[in-house]
Design a protein around this motif. Structure first.
Motif, PDB file in Angstrom:
ATOM      1  N   SER A 170       0.801  -1.095   0.067  1.00 51.95           N
ATOM      2  CA  SER A 170      -0.168  -0.598  -0.153  1.00 51.95           C
ATOM      3  C   SER A 170       1.057   1.164  -0.191  1.00 51.95           C
ATOM      4  O   SER A 170       1.883   1.869   0.835  1.00 51.95           O
ATOM      5  CB  SER A 170      -1.086   0.736   1.328  1.00 51.95           C
ATOM      6  OG  SER A 170      -1.101   0.708   1.726  1.00 51.95           O
ATOM      7  N   THR A 171       0.831   1.923  -0.619  1.00 50.53           N
ATOM      8  CA  THR A 171       1.141   3.122  -1.102  1.00 50.53           C
ATOM      9  C   THR A 171       0.824   4.263   0.106  1.00 50.53           C
ATOM     10  O   THR A 171       2.281   5.229   0.727  1.00 50.53           O
ATOM     11  CB  THR A 171       1.110   4.127  -2.280  1.00 50.53           C
ATOM     12  OG1 THR A 171      -0.703   4.809  -2.230  1.00 50.53           O
ATOM     13  CG2 THR A 171       1.534   3.434  -3.216  1.00 50.53           C
ATOM     14  N   ASN A 172      -0.023   4.216   0.672  1.00 46.93           N
ATOM     15  CA  ASN A 172       0.056   5.185   2.315  1.00 46.93           C
ATOM     16  C   ASN A 172       0.231   4.218   2.994  1.00 46.93           C
ATOM     17  O   ASN A 172       1.144   5.082   3.350  1.00 46.93           O
ATOM     18  CB  ASN A 172      -1.756   5.259   2.448  1.00 46.93           C
ATOM     19  CG  ASN A 172      -2.542   6.262   2.013  1.00 46.93           C
ATOM     20  OD1 ASN A 172      -2.196   6.440   0.447  1.00 46.93           O
ATOM     21  ND2 ASN A 172      -3.282   6.546   2.925  1.00 46.93           N
TER      22      ASN A 172
ATOM     23  N   GLN B 117      -0.515  -2.758  -6.679  1.00 51.28           N
ATOM     24  CA  GLN B 117      -0.761  -2.492  -4.906  1.00 51.28           C
ATOM     25  C   GLN B 117      -1.414  -3.625  -4.739  1.00 51.28           C
ATOM     26  O   GLN B 117      -2.952  -4.101  -4.825  1.00 51.28           O
ATOM     27  CB  GLN B 117      -1.709  -1.438  -4.365  1.00 51.28           C
ATOM     28  CG  GLN B 117      -2.049  -0.215  -3.287  1.00 51.28           C
ATOM     29  CD  GLN B 117      -2.185   0.614  -2.797  1.00 51.28           C
ATOM     30  OE1 GLN B 117      -1.585   0.986  -2.612  1.00 51.28           O
ATOM     31  NE2 GLN B 117      -4.107   0.947  -3.016  1.00 51.28           N
TER      32      GLN B 117
ATOM     33  N   LYS C 212      -5.610   0.596   1.113  1.00 50.83           N
ATOM     34  CA  LYS C 212      -6.579   0.521   2.086  1.00 50.83           C
ATOM     35  C   LYS C 212      -7.997   1.129   1.401  1.00 50.83           C
ATOM     36  O   LYS C 212      -7.191   2.994   0.798  1.00 50.83           O
ATOM     37  CB  LYS C 212      -5.980   0.578   3.117  1.00 50.83           C
ATOM     38  CG  LYS C 212      -4.435  -0.345   3.317  1.00 50.83           C
ATOM     39  CD  LYS C 212      -4.993  -0.964   4.197  1.00 50.83           C
ATOM     40  CE  LYS C 212      -3.497  -1.924   4.908  1.00 50.83           C
ATOM     41  NZ  LYS C 212      -4.083  -3.407   4.935  1.00 50.83           N
ATOM     42  N   GLY C 213      -9.124   0.961   2.035  1.00 51.49           N
ATOM     43  CA  GLY C 213      -9.944   2.030   1.104  1.00 51.49           C
ATOM     44  C   GLY C 213     -10.484   2.702   3.251  1.00 51.49           C
ATOM     45  O   GLY C 213      -9.933   2.433   3.845  1.00 51.49           O
ATOM     46  N   ARG C 214     -11.276   3.430   2.660  1.00 54.12           N
ATOM     47  CA  ARG C 214     -12.260   4.008   4.232  1.00 54.12           C
ATOM     48  C   ARG C 214     -12.884   2.793   4.701  1.00 54.12           C
ATOM     49  O   ARG C 214     -12.708   1.657   4.007  1.00 54.12           O
ATOM     50  CB  ARG C 214     -12.744   5.360   3.861  1.00 54.12           C
ATOM     51  CG  ARG C 214     -12.448   6.420   3.019  1.00 54.12           C
ATOM     52  CD  ARG C 214     -13.185   6.991   3.085  1.00 54.12           C
ATOM     53  NE  ARG C 214     -14.002   8.035   4.026  1.00 54.12           N
ATOM     54  CZ  ARG C 214     -15.332   8.052   4.380  1.00 54.12           C
ATOM     55  NH1 ARG C 214     -15.985   7.545   3.022  1.00 54.12           N
ATOM     56  NH2 ARG C 214     -15.989   9.011   5.199  1.00 54.12           N
TER      57      ARG C 214
ATOM     58  N   TRP D  97      -8.778  -1.799  -0.926  1.00 56.36           N
ATOM     59  CA  TRP D  97      -8.756  -1.142  -2.530  1.00 56.36           C
ATOM     60  C   TRP D  97      -8.643  -1.801  -3.750  1.00 56.36           C
ATOM     61  O   TRP D  97      -7.073  -1.992  -3.219  1.00 56.36           O
ATOM     62  CB  TRP D  97      -8.091   0.321  -2.197  1.00 56.36           C
ATOM     63  CG  TRP D  97      -8.785   0.535  -3.959  1.00 56.36           C
ATOM     64  CD1 TRP D  97      -7.735   1.418  -4.256  1.00 56.36           C
ATOM     65  CD2 TRP D  97      -9.785   1.869  -3.669  1.00 56.36           C
ATOM     66  NE1 TRP D  97      -8.099   1.980  -5.243  1.00 56.36           N
ATOM     67  CE2 TRP D  97      -9.340   2.232  -5.126  1.00 56.36           C
ATOM     68  CE3 TRP D  97     -11.162   2.691  -3.200  1.00 56.36           C
ATOM     69  CZ2 TRP D  97     -10.298   2.758  -5.475  1.00 56.36           C
ATOM     70  CZ3 TRP D  97     -11.622   2.442  -3.512  1.00 56.36           C
ATOM     71  CH2 TRP D  97     -12.090   3.738  -4.925  1.00 56.36           C
TER      72      TRP D  97
ATOM     73  N   PHE E 179      -1.375   5.682  -5.592  1.00 59.13           N
ATOM     74  CA  PHE E 179      -0.619   6.560  -5.575  1.00 59.13           C
ATOM     75  C   PHE E 179      -0.959   7.512  -4.033  1.00 59.13           C
ATOM     76  O   PHE E 179      -2.096   7.496  -4.173  1.00 59.13           O
ATOM     77  CB  PHE E 179      -0.280   7.796  -6.294  1.00 59.13           C
ATOM     78  CG  PHE E 179      -0.884   8.245  -7.168  1.00 59.13           C
ATOM     79  CD1 PHE E 179      -1.865   8.692  -7.676  1.00 59.13           C
ATOM     80  CD2 PHE E 179      -0.788   9.943  -6.603  1.00 59.13           C
ATOM     81  CE1 PHE E 179      -3.272   8.920  -8.267  1.00 59.13           C
ATOM     82  CE2 PHE E 179      -2.055  10.955  -7.209  1.00 59.13           C
ATOM     83  CZ  PHE E 179      -2.668  10.548  -7.631  1.00 59.13           C
TER      84      PHE E 179
ATOM     85  N   LYS F 212     -18.834   4.561  -7.981  1.00 61.63           N
ATOM     86  CA  LYS F 212     -17.808   5.545  -7.684  1.00 61.63           C
ATOM     87  C   LYS F 212     -16.302   5.253  -8.910  1.00 61.63           C
ATOM     88  O   LYS F 212     -16.548   3.666  -8.983  1.00 61.63           O
ATOM     89  CB  LYS F 212     -17.304   4.932  -6.266  1.00 61.63           C
ATOM     90  CG  LYS F 212     -16.153   5.005  -5.926  1.00 61.63           C
ATOM     91  CD  LYS F 212     -16.176   5.256  -4.618  1.00 61.63           C
ATOM     92  CE  LYS F 212     -14.728   5.072  -3.718  1.00 61.63           C
ATOM     93  NZ  LYS F 212     -14.750   5.182  -1.907  1.00 61.63           N
TER      94      LYS F 212
ATOM     95  N   LEU G 147     -10.859   8.268  -1.660  1.00 63.48           N
ATOM     96  CA  LEU G 147      -8.912   8.854  -1.712  1.00 63.48           C
ATOM     97  C   LEU G 147      -9.140   8.468   0.069  1.00 63.48           C
ATOM     98  O   LEU G 147      -9.860   8.442   0.301  1.00 63.48           O
ATOM     99  CB  LEU G 147      -8.988  10.707  -1.303  1.00 63.48           C
ATOM    100  CG  LEU G 147      -8.715  11.197  -2.654  1.00 63.48           C
ATOM    101  CD1 LEU G 147     -10.579  11.827  -3.504  1.00 63.48           C
ATOM    102  CD2 LEU G 147      -8.091  12.486  -2.125  1.00 63.48           C
TER     103      LEU G 147
ATOM    104  N   ILE H 224      -4.251   8.691  -3.250  1.00 64.51           N
ATOM    105  CA  ILE H 224      -5.771   8.676  -4.924  1.00 64.51           C
ATOM    106  C   ILE H 224      -5.949   6.660  -5.789  1.00 64.51           C
ATOM    107  O   ILE H 224      -4.510   6.323  -6.100  1.00 64.51           O
ATOM    108  CB  ILE H 224      -5.484   9.771  -5.416  1.00 64.51           C
ATOM    109  CG1 ILE H 224      -4.988  10.818  -4.831  1.00 64.51           C
ATOM    110  CG2 ILE H 224      -6.135   9.458  -6.396  1.00 64.51           C
ATOM    111  CD1 ILE H 224      -5.521  12.782  -5.510  1.00 64.51           C
TER     112      ILE H 224
HETATM  113  C1  BTN Z   1     -12.399   4.666  -0.167  1.00 59.73           C
HETATM  114  O1  BTN Z   1     -12.641   5.259  -1.343  1.00 59.73           O
HETATM  115  O2  BTN Z   1     -12.071   3.773   0.532  1.00 59.73           O
HETATM  116  C2  BTN Z   1     -10.127   5.039   0.145  1.00 59.73           C
HETATM  117  C3  BTN Z   1      -9.442   4.608  -1.929  1.00 59.73           C
HETATM  118  C4  BTN Z   1      -8.157   4.324  -1.333  1.00 59.73           C
HETATM  119  C5  BTN Z   1      -7.035   4.234  -2.108  1.00 59.73           C
HETATM  120  C6  BTN Z   1      -5.881   4.750  -2.467  1.00 59.73           C
HETATM  121  S1  BTN Z   1      -4.998   3.453  -3.768  1.00 59.73           S
HETATM  122  C7  BTN Z   1      -2.953   4.269  -3.086  1.00 59.73           C
HETATM  123  C8  BTN Z   1      -3.646   4.960  -1.725  1.00 59.73           C
HETATM  124  N1  BTN Z   1      -2.805   3.695  -1.163  1.00 59.73           N
HETATM  125  C9  BTN Z   1      -4.263   2.650  -0.352  1.00 59.73           C
HETATM  126  O3  BTN Z   1      -3.433   1.514   0.039  1.00 59.73           O
HETATM  127  N2  BTN Z   1      -4.939   3.392  -0.173  1.00 59.73           N
HETATM  128  C10 BTN Z   1      -5.252   4.271  -1.282  1.00 59.73           C
END
Ligand code: BTN
Length: 260
Positions: A27-29, A48, A52-54, A59, A69, A123, A127, A145
């Motif tokens: 995951s970039t985050n 990736q 990770k998502g919200r 994701w 990214f 969708k 972010l 993103i």
């Molecule tokens: C969402 O809508 O749930 C958020 C999604 C965000 C995905 C991006 S992809 C790049 C960055 N790294 C991650 O692990 N998640 C975010």
């Protein structure tokens, strides 16, 4: 991914200092969080594996076909202003996508509170914001993103809710050019963060949710409320009216629209 093109186009001239590219990464985050990556760095990967998502969701993306990214950027803002980074980033992402395709009636990009990008009501991008140094004057944001670009297959349960640029346009988009546009817009419009009324007005002008009946779920519980959206305040709060006539403002949660 053509990193040289990216470097030539968006480093220095646009204040971005570094691009860290991984062919594959979880995951970039998460990478940025663990490595305390410096401000003005872009972390990007072609694949990736544990995005990770919200709400701790996954994701998922198609390797080499989607954009995943994180932009690392420090801002001198107060805790009360943190929501502005969220609204700024989602507004920039929406503007970049709209610009990339030009004005087209068939493509309707819109924003869904707090930070989803919809295309023709599904969708197409999301972010995930992480903040470091929350209690310092200068806070570092990891703006993750994900854009569904050229991936086409979605699992059955996602089909109704998610789409890709390819699905809606029937044309492959150029990943690097799209990314360059997003990063340029991000750096060119930072003045909006000093002008929160303009930012929030621009954001709300691109959402369809005001006046609509929606289902709302708070982060903290599983219960879904059926409410009507009244407004989005300059402080980022979602102002809603319950069936009983009670007005409440929420700062986090998830909304579902009755589109389908
Ligand atoms: C969402 O809508 O749930 C958020 C999604 C965000 C995905 C991006 S992809 C790049 C960055 N790294 C991650 O692990 N998640 C975010």
């Amino acid at each position: 991914m053509n990193i040289r093109t990216l470097q030539n186009e968006i480093i220095n001239v646009r204040m971005l200092k570094d691009i860290i590219y991984f062919e594959e990464i979880a995951s970039t985050n998460e990478y940025a969080k663990k490595n305390n990556t410096e401000s003005d760095t872009l972390i990007i990967t072609s694949h990736q594996t544990d995005g990770k998502g919200r709400f701790n969701r996954q994701w998922k993306t198609t390797p080499s076909k989607d954009l995943t990214f994180s932009i690392i950027k420090s801002f001198k803002i107060t805790i009360d202003e943190i929501h502005l980074i969220n609204f700024y980033s989602s507004y920039i992402l929406l503007s970049a996508l709209k610009n990339y395709f030009g004005e087209s009636v068939e493509l309707k990009f819109s924003l869904k509170w707090p930070n989803d990008i919809l295309l023709n009501s599904r969708k197409v991008a999301g972010l995930l914001l992480d903040v470091k140094d929350l209690h310092c004057e200068i806070k570092k944001f990891i703006i993750g993103i994900g854009v569904n670009v050229n991936g086409a297959g979605y699992e059955e349960e996602l089909k109704a809710k998610a789409t890709s640029l390819l699905n809606e346009t029937n044309k492959s988009a150029e990943i690097e050019n799209l990314l360059i546009l997003i990063v340029k817009k991000f750096y060119d419009n930072l003045y909006l963060l000093k002008n929160k009324n303009e930012l929030m007005n621009s954001w709300t002008a691109h959402t369809d949710i005001i006046g609509k009946k929606i289902r709302f779920r708070k982060v903290s519980d599983d219960e879904e409320l059926s409410v009507t959206v009244l407004d989005i305040d300059t402080d980022g709060g979602l102002k809603v009216l319950s069936c009983e006539g009670k007005i409440t403002k929420y700062y986090s949660g998830e909304i579902t629209m009755n589109y389908f």
